[in-house]
Design an enzyme around this catalytic site. Structure first.
Site, mmCIF file in Angstrom:
data_model
loop_
_atom_site.group_PDB
_atom_site.id
_atom_site.type_symbol
_atom_site.label_atom_id
_atom_site.label_comp_id
_atom_site.label_asym_id
_atom_site.label_seq_id
_atom_site.Cartn_x
_atom_site.Cartn_y
_atom_site.Cartn_z
ATOM 1 N N GLY A 1 0.812 -1.215 0.000
ATOM 2 C CA GLY A 1 0.000 0.000 0.000
ATOM 3 C C GLY A 1 0.842 1.261 0.000
ATOM 4 O O GLY A 1 0.541 2.221 -0.726
ATOM 5 N N CYS A 2 1.891 1.270 0.786
ATOM 6 C CA CYS A 2 2.745 2.454 0.871
ATOM 7 C C CYS A 2 3.513 2.671 -0.424
ATOM 8 O O CYS A 2 3.740 3.805 -0.841
ATOM 9 C CB CYS A 2 3.689 2.342 2.057
ATOM 10 S SG CYS A 2 2.801 2.328 3.640
#
Length: 155
Positions: free
Chosen positions: A45-46
């Site tokens: 996600g990051c």
């Protein structure tokens, strides 16, 4: 934690970037700032969010915005992440969560029914004087940057 709202003055900070240099919020005065908080460099996600900011950087910069990412990662980990993903904006290290907490990006999270304290994926936009113009908490990594650009009126 108290979240920042439109009209609040953002708390000052001095954080270390991926190159080991100190970055102060006051050094960014005179520019609009997009500060985004993310849990951990290199996670799916990051990485998605960072790459979305990277891919949108030209339009954000042309609209007068400076982007900085803030996480609890060490400067060495940030340097590796920056190089691997070809990021062209500063990533800042907040290992003790002091800035994350002061900016309201720390709070209760839930995972598989278990509640715990942690970093809330968040984005805070500041005007040239360091005043909050847009604060978003608990955002999703995917689609967040596109939505932010629409809200800021950036094509």
């Amino acid at each position: 934690m108290q979240r920042l709202s439109n009209g609040d003055t953002a708390p000052e900070f001095t954080l270390t970037d991926a190159a080991g240099e100190d970055v102060r919020l006051s050094d960014l005065r005179g520019r609009k700032v997009v500060a985004y908080f993310y849990p951990a460099a290199g996670t799916p996600g990051c990485t998605k969010e960072a790459c979305d900011f990277r891919d949108s950087l030209a339009s954000l910069t042309s609209a007068g915005y400076t982007v900085v990412g803030i996480s609890p990662d060490t400067p060495a980990k940030l340097a590796t992440f920056t190089e691997k993903e070809s990021l062209t904006f500063p990533l800042l290290s907040d290992p003790d969560h002091a800035v994350t907490k002061a900016w309201g990006a720390w709070g209760e999270k839930k995972n598989y029914g278990r509640a715990y304290e942690g970093l809330l994926r968040s984005t805070v936009v500041l005007d040239e004087d360091g005043v909050v113009t847009n604060a978003q908490y608990n955002v999703r990594a995917t689609g967040h940057v596109a939505r932010l650009r629409r809200e800021l009126g950036i094509d």
